[in-house]
Design a protein around this motif. Structure first.
Motif, PDB file in Angstrom:
ATOM      1  N   ASN A   1       0.814  -1.227   0.000  1.00 35.62           N
ATOM      2  CA  ASN A   1       0.000   0.000   0.000  1.00 35.62           C
ATOM      3  C   ASN A   1       0.845   1.275   0.000  1.00 35.62           C
ATOM      4  OD1 ASN A   1      -2.889  -0.843   0.197  1.00 35.62           O
ATOM      5  ND2 ASN A   1      -2.065  -1.955   1.962  1.00 35.62           N
ATOM      6  N   VAL A   2       2.096   1.191   0.396  1.00 38.19           N
ATOM      7  CA  VAL A   2       2.911   2.411   0.433  1.00 38.19           C
ATOM      8  C   VAL A   2       3.309   2.883  -0.964  1.00 38.19           C
ATOM      9  CG1 VAL A   2       3.742   1.784   2.720  1.00 38.19           C
ATOM     10  CG2 VAL A   2       5.239   1.407   0.768  1.00 38.19           C
ATOM     11  N   VAL A   3       3.176   1.999  -1.952  1.00 37.97           N
ATOM     12  CA  VAL A   3       3.414   2.412  -3.341  1.00 37.97           C
ATOM     13  C   VAL A   3       2.192   2.201  -4.239  1.00 37.97           C
ATOM     14  CG1 VAL A   3       5.937   2.271  -3.361  1.00 37.97           C
ATOM     15  CG2 VAL A   3       4.595   0.196  -3.753  1.00 37.97           C
ATOM     16  N   LEU A   4       1.251   1.353  -3.810  1.00 36.62           N
ATOM     17  CA  LEU A   4      -0.007   1.145  -4.556  1.00 36.62           C
ATOM     18  C   LEU A   4      -1.140   1.100  -3.522  1.00 36.62           C
ATOM     19  CD1 LEU A   4      -1.041   0.602  -7.522  1.00 36.62           C
ATOM     20  CD2 LEU A   4      -1.280  -1.771  -6.800  1.00 36.62           C
ATOM     21  N   PRO A   5      -1.729   2.259  -3.208  1.00 30.41           N
ATOM     22  CA  PRO A   5      -2.613   2.355  -2.031  1.00 30.41           C
ATOM     23  C   PRO A   5      -4.016   1.780  -2.261  1.00 30.41           C
ATOM     24  CG  PRO A   5      -2.410   4.503  -3.086  1.00 30.41           C
ATOM     25  CD  PRO A   5      -1.470   3.580  -3.825  1.00 30.41           C
ATOM     26  N   LEU A   6      -4.076   0.478  -2.533  1.00 29.62           N
ATOM     27  CA  LEU A   6      -5.388  -0.137  -2.800  1.00 29.62           C
ATOM     28  C   LEU A   6      -6.235  -0.246  -1.537  1.00 29.62           C
ATOM     29  CD1 LEU A   6      -4.599  -3.036  -5.325  1.00 29.62           C
ATOM     30  CD2 LEU A   6      -5.854  -0.907  -5.759  1.00 29.62           C
ATOM     31  N   ASP A   7      -5.659  -0.757  -0.455  1.00 28.70           N
ATOM     32  CA  ASP A   7      -6.441  -0.848   0.793  1.00 28.70           C
ATOM     33  C   ASP A   7      -6.879   0.546   1.246  1.00 28.70           C
ATOM     34  OD1 ASP A   7      -6.399  -3.623   1.167  1.00 28.70           O
ATOM     35  OD2 ASP A   7      -4.490  -3.558   2.266  1.00 28.70           O
ATOM     36  N   THR A   8      -5.974   1.505   1.078  1.00 27.14           N
ATOM     37  CA  THR A   8      -6.282   2.870   1.506  1.00 27.14           C
ATOM     38  C   THR A   8      -7.481   3.413   0.731  1.00 27.14           C
ATOM     39  OG1 THR A   8      -3.869   3.064   1.611  1.00 27.14           O
ATOM     40  CG2 THR A   8      -5.152   5.037   2.131  1.00 27.14           C
TER      41      THR A   8
ATOM     42  N   PRO B   1     -11.984   0.108 -12.389  1.00 25.06           N
ATOM     43  CA  PRO B   1     -11.822  -1.348 -12.365  1.00 25.06           C
ATOM     44  C   PRO B   1     -10.371  -1.799 -12.197  1.00 25.06           C
ATOM     45  CG  PRO B   1     -12.322  -0.584 -14.592  1.00 25.06           C
ATOM     46  CD  PRO B   1     -12.499   0.586 -13.675  1.00 25.06           C
ATOM     47  N   ASN B   2      -9.439  -1.000 -12.690  1.00 21.35           N
ATOM     48  CA  ASN B   2      -8.034  -1.407 -12.679  1.00 21.35           C
ATOM     49  C   ASN B   2      -7.139  -0.290 -12.183  1.00 21.35           C
ATOM     50  OD1 ASN B   2      -8.223  -4.022 -14.026  1.00 21.35           O
ATOM     51  ND2 ASN B   2      -8.795  -2.828 -15.846  1.00 21.35           N
ATOM     52  N   ALA B   3      -6.043  -0.682 -11.524  1.00 19.14           N
ATOM     53  CA  ALA B   3      -4.904   0.210 -11.340  1.00 19.14           C
ATOM     54  C   ALA B   3      -3.926  -0.103 -12.467  1.00 19.14           C
ATOM     55  CB  ALA B   3      -4.247  -0.040  -9.989  1.00 19.14           C
ATOM     56  N   TYR B   4      -3.177   0.894 -12.923  1.00 18.87           N
ATOM     57  CA  TYR B   4      -2.175   0.691 -13.962  1.00 18.87           C
ATOM     58  C   TYR B   4      -0.803   0.936 -13.365  1.00 18.87           C
ATOM     59  CZ  TYR B   4      -6.307   0.535 -16.733  1.00 18.87           C
ATOM     60  OH  TYR B   4      -7.541   0.155 -17.205  1.00 18.87           O
ATOM     61  N   THR B   5       0.071  -0.035 -13.538  1.00 18.51           N
ATOM     62  CA  THR B   5       1.394   0.050 -12.913  1.00 18.51           C
ATOM     63  C   THR B   5       2.479  -0.109 -13.967  1.00 18.51           C
ATOM     64  OG1 THR B   5       1.492  -2.327 -12.459  1.00 18.51           O
ATOM     65  CG2 THR B   5       0.514  -0.929 -10.753  1.00 18.51           C
ATOM     66  N   PHE B   6       3.581   0.564 -13.767  1.00 17.96           N
ATOM     67  CA  PHE B   6       4.724   0.424 -14.668  1.00 17.96           C
ATOM     68  C   PHE B   6       6.000   0.556 -13.853  1.00 17.96           C
ATOM     69  CE2 PHE B   6       5.870   4.959 -15.232  1.00 17.96           C
ATOM     70  CZ  PHE B   6       4.738   5.567 -14.723  1.00 17.96           C
ATOM     71  N   MET B   7       7.116   0.490 -14.562  1.00 16.96           N
ATOM     72  CA  MET B   7       8.398   0.417 -13.873  1.00 16.96           C
ATOM     73  C   MET B   7       8.935   1.794 -13.501  1.00 16.96           C
ATOM     74  SD  MET B   7      10.678  -1.693 -12.877  1.00 16.96           S
ATOM     75  CE  MET B   7      12.236  -1.299 -12.141  1.00 16.96           C
ATOM     76  N   GLY B   8       8.846   2.732 -14.423  1.00 22.55           N
ATOM     77  CA  GLY B   8       9.528   4.005 -14.220  1.00 22.55           C
ATOM     78  C   GLY B   8      11.020   3.845 -14.485  1.00 22.55           C
ATOM     79  N   GLY B   9      11.777   4.889 -14.225  1.00 19.25           N
ATOM     80  CA  GLY B   9      13.203   4.841 -14.512  1.00 19.25           C
ATOM     81  C   GLY B   9      13.477   4.684 -15.998  1.00 19.25           C
TER      82      GLY B   9
ATOM     83  N   VAL C   1     -11.479  11.091 -11.923  1.00 23.19           N
ATOM     84  CA  VAL C   1     -10.206  11.692 -11.527  1.00 23.19           C
ATOM     85  C   VAL C   1      -9.173  10.567 -11.477  1.00 23.19           C
ATOM     86  CG1 VAL C   1     -11.308  13.489 -10.099  1.00 23.19           C
ATOM     87  CG2 VAL C   1     -10.585  11.333  -9.044  1.00 23.19           C
ATOM     88  N   ALA C   2      -7.895  10.937 -11.402  1.00 15.10           N
ATOM     89  CA  ALA C   2      -6.857   9.902 -11.294  1.00 15.10           C
ATOM     90  C   ALA C   2      -5.804  10.306 -10.270  1.00 15.10           C
ATOM     91  CB  ALA C   2      -6.205   9.647 -12.650  1.00 15.10           C
ATOM     92  N   LEU C   3      -5.413   9.320  -9.459  1.00 13.28           N
ATOM     93  CA  LEU C   3      -4.351   9.484  -8.463  1.00 13.28           C
ATOM     94  C   LEU C   3      -3.072   8.886  -9.032  1.00 13.28           C
ATOM     95  CD1 LEU C   3      -3.426  10.080  -5.490  1.00 13.28           C
ATOM     96  CD2 LEU C   3      -4.111   7.721  -4.970  1.00 13.28           C
ATOM     97  N   MET C   4      -2.015   9.698  -9.071  1.00 21.51           N
ATOM     98  CA  MET C   4      -0.744   9.276  -9.649  1.00 21.51           C
ATOM     99  C   MET C   4       0.264   9.070  -8.510  1.00 21.51           C
ATOM    100  SD  MET C   4      -2.185   9.933 -12.570  1.00 21.51           S
ATOM    101  CE  MET C   4      -0.969   9.628 -13.845  1.00 21.51           C
ATOM    102  N   VAL C   5       0.861   7.888  -8.446  1.00 17.86           N
ATOM    103  CA  VAL C   5       1.768   7.561  -7.341  1.00 17.86           C
ATOM    104  C   VAL C   5       3.144   7.164  -7.876  1.00 17.86           C
ATOM    105  CG1 VAL C   5       2.093   6.244  -5.228  1.00 17.86           C
ATOM    106  CG2 VAL C   5      -0.228   6.723  -6.039  1.00 17.86           C
TER     107      VAL C   5
ATOM    108  N   GLY D   1      10.063   5.736  -1.975  1.00 15.95           N
ATOM    109  CA  GLY D   1       9.562   4.369  -1.876  1.00 15.95           C
ATOM    110  C   GLY D   1       8.460   4.211  -0.847  1.00 15.95           C
ATOM    111  N   ARG D   2       7.967   5.324  -0.293  1.00 15.91           N
ATOM    112  CA  ARG D   2       6.852   5.312   0.675  1.00 15.91           C
ATOM    113  C   ARG D   2       5.916   6.488   0.355  1.00 15.91           C
ATOM    114  NH1 ARG D   2      12.264   3.803   1.606  1.00 15.91           N
ATOM    115  NH2 ARG D   2      12.311   2.172   3.179  1.00 15.91           N
ATOM    116  N   THR D   3       5.715   6.733  -0.938  1.00 19.94           N
ATOM    117  CA  THR D   3       4.983   7.929  -1.347  1.00 19.94           C
ATOM    118  C   THR D   3       3.569   7.964  -0.798  1.00 19.94           C
ATOM    119  OG1 THR D   3       6.010   7.291  -3.431  1.00 19.94           O
ATOM    120  CG2 THR D   3       4.940   9.434  -3.364  1.00 19.94           C
ATOM    121  N   ALA D   4       2.981   6.774  -0.575  1.00 23.49           N
ATOM    122  CA  ALA D   4       1.578   6.705  -0.141  1.00 23.49           C
ATOM    123  C   ALA D   4       1.444   6.324   1.330  1.00 23.49           C
ATOM    124  CB  ALA D   4       0.792   5.744  -1.029  1.00 23.49           C
TER     125      ALA D   4
END
Lengths: 162, 135
Positions: free
Chosen positions: A100-107, A122-130, A156-160, B41-44
């Motif tokens: 949840n600290v990088v993909l806050p689904l429970d939150t 319906p979906n979160a979208y995740t990628f690598m970055g860098g 709306v969209a939340l970007m993490v 690494g703890r952004t959320a």
């Protein structure tokens, strides 16, 4: 003692200089960004979620570390224990302890249950970055992720990032 | 990520970007941001700490609902721990006289699994694996 925010641009510049790496050019967008305002209150929003940081779900292939432009759709009702995290550039300890600290689904699910937002897409979208090429992010990855958010009809969209 | 936020916003979908790297986020200049003074690494939020996770997302929701100025980054009054000593070592030698080093993993185009068992669990044809430009 309270310190100023870490200036990652300055520290990267120092580190690269000492290591003899070529100067890294950060993206600079001095012009004002595009700006759209939500039409309804948060309690009526369907919220989209986009995260870098190398998160994949059990059953999906992991990302690689060399300019990976692929992304994954992770159902927003996924079990957090089935999420995995892999990355070349940041300390993964806490992300693996609690994704949840990088993909806050429970939150987000908590806030939706409490009525503070309406629902999740319906979906979160995740990628690598860098990804070194800002042009490829701008011209290839960004439009494709935006297409999916449009298809999901999120408000709306939340970007993490990490 | 800021580049993606700008594209999504340009399609008419309002975005808010979390950040723990203020200078980078300010340079990329997404439509709206919420800055949390935590290590990367703890952004959320902090692990297993719903209070910190909720606080950050509530601030992001408020920023989405209320911001009227394009590019505004709101700094949250949250601290990683009671002192900021963790900042001293970020991207710096581990001892004052030490050598600079690059502690990132090698850049390779081979998938990097968290657990070896994840590799065996991969489903054939992966419908949820998305490649930009693919139909």
């Amino acid at each position: 003692m309270r310190q100023e925010p870490v200036d990652y641009i300055a520290r990267t510049r120092e580190q690269y200089s000492v290591l003899g790496y070529p100067v890294y050019s950060w993206v600079e967008n001095p012009a004002a960004p595009p700006f759209a305002r939500p039409e309804r209150p948060p309690s009526e929003w369907k919220v989209g979620l986009v995260a870098s940081g190398g998160i994949y779900a059990l059953g999906q292939p992991a990302f690689h570390f060399k300019d990976d432009l692929s992304f994954r759709a992770i159902a927003t009702d996924a079990v957090v224990a089935d999420l995995r995290v892999t990355h070349f550039a940041y300390d993964l300890t806490d992300a693996r302890e609690d994704p949840n600290v990088v993909l806050p689904l429970d939150t987000l699910r908590r806030l939706a249950s409490a009525g503070e937002i309406g629902a999740l897409g319906p979906n979160a979208y995740t990628f690598m970055g860098g990804i070194y090429s800002a042009r490829k992010v701008r011209e290839v990855l960004a439009p494709s992720i935006a297409d999916h958010l449009e298809n999901d009809e999120v408000d709306v969209a939340l970007m993490v990032p990490v | 990520m800021g580049l993606i936020a700008r594209e999504v916003e340009a399609r008419g979908i309002p975005t808010v970007s979390l950040s723990s790297a203020l200078s980078i986020t300010a340079s990329v200049n997404p439509p709206r941001g919420v800055y949390t003074d935590y290590p990367l690494g703890r952004t959320a939020g902090k692990p297993n700490d719903p209070a910190s996770q909720d606080a950050i997302l509530r601030a992001a929701i408020a920023q989405l609902a209320e911001a009227t100025v394009p590019g505004e980054i709101r700094s949250l009054d949250l601290r990683w721990c009671e002192n900021d000593d963790w900042k001293d070592g970020v991207m710096r030698p581990k001892s004052p006289a030490g050598q600079a080093e690059d502690d990132r993993a090698e850049r390779t185009d081979v998938p990097q699994y968290q657990f070896e068992a994840d590799r065996q669990a991969v489903e054939p044809n992966c419908p949820t694996c998305l490649v930009p430009g693919a139909a």
